[in-house]
Motif scaffolding. Structure first.
Motif, PDB file in Angstrom:
ATOM      1  N   MET A  95       8.448   4.599  -7.326  1.00 27.29           N
ATOM      2  CA  MET A  95       8.783   5.821  -6.529  1.00 27.29           C
ATOM      3  C   MET A  95       7.050   6.151  -5.748  1.00 27.29           C
ATOM      4  SD  MET A  95      11.447   7.352  -8.340  1.00 27.29           S
ATOM      5  CE  MET A  95      11.522   9.046  -7.924  1.00 27.29           C
ATOM      6  N   ASN A  96       6.548   5.696  -6.547  1.00 25.26           N
ATOM      7  CA  ASN A  96       4.374   6.723  -6.175  1.00 25.26           C
ATOM      8  C   ASN A  96       4.185   5.023  -4.723  1.00 25.26           C
ATOM      9  OD1 ASN A  96       4.553   8.164  -7.202  1.00 25.26           O
ATOM     10  ND2 ASN A  96       3.391   6.858  -8.977  1.00 25.26           N
ATOM     11  N   MET A  97       4.946   4.367  -4.766  1.00 35.20           N
ATOM     12  CA  MET A  97       4.655   3.124  -4.095  1.00 35.20           C
ATOM     13  C   MET A  97       5.712   3.523  -2.400  1.00 35.20           C
ATOM     14  SD  MET A  97       3.102   0.238  -3.428  1.00 35.20           S
ATOM     15  CE  MET A  97       2.435  -0.759  -1.965  1.00 35.20           C
ATOM     16  N   ILE A  98       7.089   3.800  -2.670  1.00 35.61           N
ATOM     17  CA  ILE A  98       7.490   3.994  -1.448  1.00 35.61           C
ATOM     18  C   ILE A  98       6.656   5.709  -0.838  1.00 35.61           C
ATOM     19  CG2 ILE A  98       9.476   5.594  -0.556  1.00 35.61           C
ATOM     20  CD1 ILE A  98      11.210   3.782  -3.778  1.00 35.61           C
ATOM     21  N   ILE A  99       6.911   6.639  -1.986  1.00 36.50           N
ATOM     22  CA  ILE A  99       5.777   7.613  -1.334  1.00 36.50           C
ATOM     23  C   ILE A  99       4.729   7.798  -1.026  1.00 36.50           C
ATOM     24  CG2 ILE A  99       5.131   9.058  -3.509  1.00 36.50           C
ATOM     25  CD1 ILE A  99       6.264  10.936  -2.217  1.00 36.50           C
ATOM     26  N   ASN A 100       4.199   6.379  -1.628  1.00 37.14           N
ATOM     27  CA  ASN A 100       2.336   6.453  -1.250  1.00 37.14           C
ATOM     28  C   ASN A 100       1.931   5.145  -1.500  1.00 37.14           C
ATOM     29  OD1 ASN A 100       0.168   8.148  -1.598  1.00 37.14           O
ATOM     30  ND2 ASN A 100      -0.441   8.030  -3.564  1.00 37.14           N
ATOM     31  N   PRO A 101       2.048   4.753  -0.371  1.00 39.51           N
ATOM     32  CA  PRO A 101       2.157   2.583  -0.003  1.00 39.51           C
ATOM     33  C   PRO A 101       0.807   2.813   0.219  1.00 39.51           C
ATOM     34  CG  PRO A 101       3.080   3.813   1.621  1.00 39.51           C
ATOM     35  CD  PRO A 101       3.027   4.864   0.535  1.00 39.51           C
ATOM     36  N   THR A 102      -0.371   4.246   0.947  1.00 38.88           N
ATOM     37  CA  THR A 102      -1.482   4.089   1.360  1.00 38.88           C
ATOM     38  C   THR A 102      -2.627   3.341  -0.170  1.00 38.88           C
ATOM     39  OG1 THR A 102      -0.943   5.172   3.314  1.00 38.88           O
ATOM     40  CG2 THR A 102      -3.453   4.881   3.162  1.00 38.88           C
ATOM     41  N   GLU A 103      -1.973   5.211  -0.659  1.00 31.78           N
ATOM     42  CA  GLU A 103      -3.684   4.801  -1.819  1.00 31.78           C
ATOM     43  C   GLU A 103      -2.910   3.740  -3.259  1.00 31.78           C
ATOM     44  OE1 GLU A 103      -6.101   7.237  -1.942  1.00 31.78           O
ATOM     45  OE2 GLU A 103      -5.786   7.453  -0.223  1.00 31.78           O
ATOM     46  N   MET A 104      -1.518   3.859  -3.168  1.00 29.98           N
ATOM     47  CA  MET A 104      -1.318   2.490  -3.963  1.00 29.98           C
ATOM     48  C   MET A 104      -2.296   1.563  -3.624  1.00 29.98           C
ATOM     49  SD  MET A 104       0.922   3.175  -6.515  1.00 29.98           S
ATOM     50  CE  MET A 104       2.073   1.706  -6.990  1.00 29.98           C
ATOM     51  N   ILE A 105      -2.355   1.253  -2.016  1.00 28.32           N
ATOM     52  CA  ILE A 105      -2.410  -0.004  -1.450  1.00 28.32           C
ATOM     53  C   ILE A 105      -4.177  -0.334  -2.039  1.00 28.32           C
ATOM     54  CG2 ILE A 105      -3.285  -1.362   0.619  1.00 28.32           C
ATOM     55  CD1 ILE A 105      -0.288  -0.782   1.424  1.00 28.32           C
ATOM     56  N   LYS A 106      -5.327   1.129  -2.179  1.00 25.11           N
ATOM     57  CA  LYS A 106      -6.161   1.003  -2.071  1.00 25.11           C
ATOM     58  C   LYS A 106      -6.846   0.757  -3.567  1.00 25.11           C
ATOM     59  CE  LYS A 106      -7.764   4.282   1.915  1.00 25.11           C
ATOM     60  NZ  LYS A 106      -7.799   5.708   1.628  1.00 25.11           N
ATOM     61  N   GLU A 107      -5.617   1.602  -4.448  1.00 24.72           N
ATOM     62  CA  GLU A 107      -6.563   1.484  -5.708  1.00 24.72           C
ATOM     63  C   GLU A 107      -5.631   0.650  -6.846  1.00 24.72           C
ATOM     64  OE1 GLU A 107      -7.528   5.999  -6.562  1.00 24.72           O
ATOM     65  OE2 GLU A 107      -7.491   5.947  -4.625  1.00 24.72           O
ATOM     66  N   ASP A 108      -4.357   0.222  -6.490  1.00 22.52           N
ATOM     67  CA  ASP A 108      -3.897   0.500  -7.296  1.00 22.52           C
ATOM     68  C   ASP A 108      -3.254  -1.969  -7.145  1.00 22.52           C
ATOM     69  OD1 ASP A 108      -1.181   0.738  -9.463  1.00 22.52           O
ATOM     70  OD2 ASP A 108      -0.591  -1.207  -8.627  1.00 22.52           O
ATOM     71  N   PRO A 109      -3.910  -1.708  -8.397  1.00 25.81           N
ATOM     72  CA  PRO A 109      -4.004  -3.498  -8.710  1.00 25.81           C
ATOM     73  C   PRO A 109      -2.511  -4.579  -8.673  1.00 25.81           C
ATOM     74  CG  PRO A 109      -3.927  -3.105 -10.663  1.00 25.81           C
ATOM     75  CD  PRO A 109      -4.187  -1.981 -10.000  1.00 25.81           C
ATOM     76  N   ILE A 110      -1.768  -3.728  -9.295  1.00 27.05           N
ATOM     77  CA  ILE A 110      -0.280  -4.149  -8.196  1.00 27.05           C
ATOM     78  C   ILE A 110      -0.444  -4.546  -7.053  1.00 27.05           C
ATOM     79  CG2 ILE A 110       2.016  -4.609  -9.107  1.00 27.05           C
ATOM     80  CD1 ILE A 110       1.736  -4.269 -11.746  1.00 27.05           C
ATOM     81  N   ALA A 111      -0.039  -3.735  -6.466  1.00 25.07           N
ATOM     82  CA  ALA A 111      -0.342  -3.304  -5.207  1.00 25.07           C
ATOM     83  C   ALA A 111      -1.625  -3.474  -4.359  1.00 25.07           C
ATOM     84  CB  ALA A 111      -0.178  -1.795  -4.992  1.00 25.07           C
ATOM     85  N   LYS A 112      -2.350  -4.535  -4.679  1.00 22.32           N
ATOM     86  CA  LYS A 112      -3.764  -5.435  -4.125  1.00 22.32           C
ATOM     87  C   LYS A 112      -3.080  -6.813  -3.999  1.00 22.32           C
ATOM     88  CE  LYS A 112      -7.342  -2.629  -4.858  1.00 22.32           C
ATOM     89  NZ  LYS A 112      -8.665  -2.248  -5.890  1.00 22.32           N
ATOM     90  N   ALA A 113      -2.507  -6.837  -5.164  1.00 25.52           N
ATOM     91  CA  ALA A 113      -1.628  -8.505  -4.977  1.00 25.52           C
ATOM     92  C   ALA A 113      -0.704  -8.653  -3.896  1.00 25.52           C
ATOM     93  CB  ALA A 113      -1.301  -8.732  -6.777  1.00 25.52           C
ATOM     94  N   LEU A 114       0.469  -7.518  -4.272  1.00 25.85           N
ATOM     95  CA  LEU A 114       1.645  -7.377  -3.043  1.00 25.85           C
ATOM     96  C   LEU A 114       0.927  -7.609  -2.194  1.00 25.85           C
ATOM     97  CD1 LEU A 114       4.183  -5.580  -4.861  1.00 25.85           C
ATOM     98  CD2 LEU A 114       4.647  -7.506  -4.551  1.00 25.85           C
ATOM     99  N   LEU A 115      -0.253  -6.850  -1.407  1.00 22.57           N
ATOM    100  CA  LEU A 115      -0.420  -7.271  -0.295  1.00 22.57           C
ATOM    101  C   LEU A 115      -0.953  -8.267  -0.171  1.00 22.57           C
ATOM    102  CD1 LEU A 115      -1.922  -4.950   1.868  1.00 22.57           C
ATOM    103  CD2 LEU A 115      -3.363  -4.463   1.089  1.00 22.57           C
TER     104      LEU A 115
END
Length: 159
Positions: free
Chosen positions: A111-131
């Protein structure tokens, strides 16, 4: 005269069959032979992490046992209008397949990835790995409300 021409032709023929000496010249060299480069591809898997809530307003979300079909229908409409450009339920597209997403990520993270993808990509390690895994294809921030995000999350449970 014929004998001289014959000897001359024979000596030219023998001279041309002799050893060739190649001269190396400095400068441009073109090699048209195809060479196969073997590179070992190491695929780093994005880890399964059920403890990471991500970055955003949702914390410690848990779903009830029963799926709210009305909420899921609302989420399906939003998903069809926004998410299908990059996501398919059962196969990779620009983004990951979303079927079984709750087996890899906890509801808060999704849900945080859906609503807040910009911050997730900047700070979350899993979101960075997915990117990185998806060739730096950035998930767009669709400015969804918390209610719309919850509806999409409910729909993802049905996939």
């Amino acid at each position: 005269m014929k004998r001289i021409v014959g000897i001359l032709a024979l000596s030219v023929l023998l001279a041309s069959c002799g050893e060739k000496k190649e001269e190396k010249k400095d400068g441009f060299e073109m090699n048209r032979a195809k060479t196969e480069k073997k590179t070992e591809v190491t695929k780093e898997e994005v880890p399964v992490d059920m403890d990471n809530d991500g970055i955003g307003p949702f914390k410690n979300i848990s779903f009830p046992a029963e799926i709210d079909t009305e909420l899921a229908a609302k989420g399906e409409a939003k998903y069809s209008g926004i998410c299908t450009a990059c996501h398919m339920p059962n196969q990779r597209l620009i983004g990951p397949a979303l079927s079984g997403v709750y087996e890899r990520r906890n509801p808060s993270w999704v849900m945080n990835m859906i609503i807040n993808p910009t911050e997730m990509i900047k700070e979350d390690p899993i979101a960075k790995a997915l990117l990185k895994e998806y060739n730096n294809a950035i998930m767009l921030d669709n400015k969804l409300s918390e209610d719309d995000t919850r509806a999409i999350a409910e729909y993802l449970r049905t996939l």
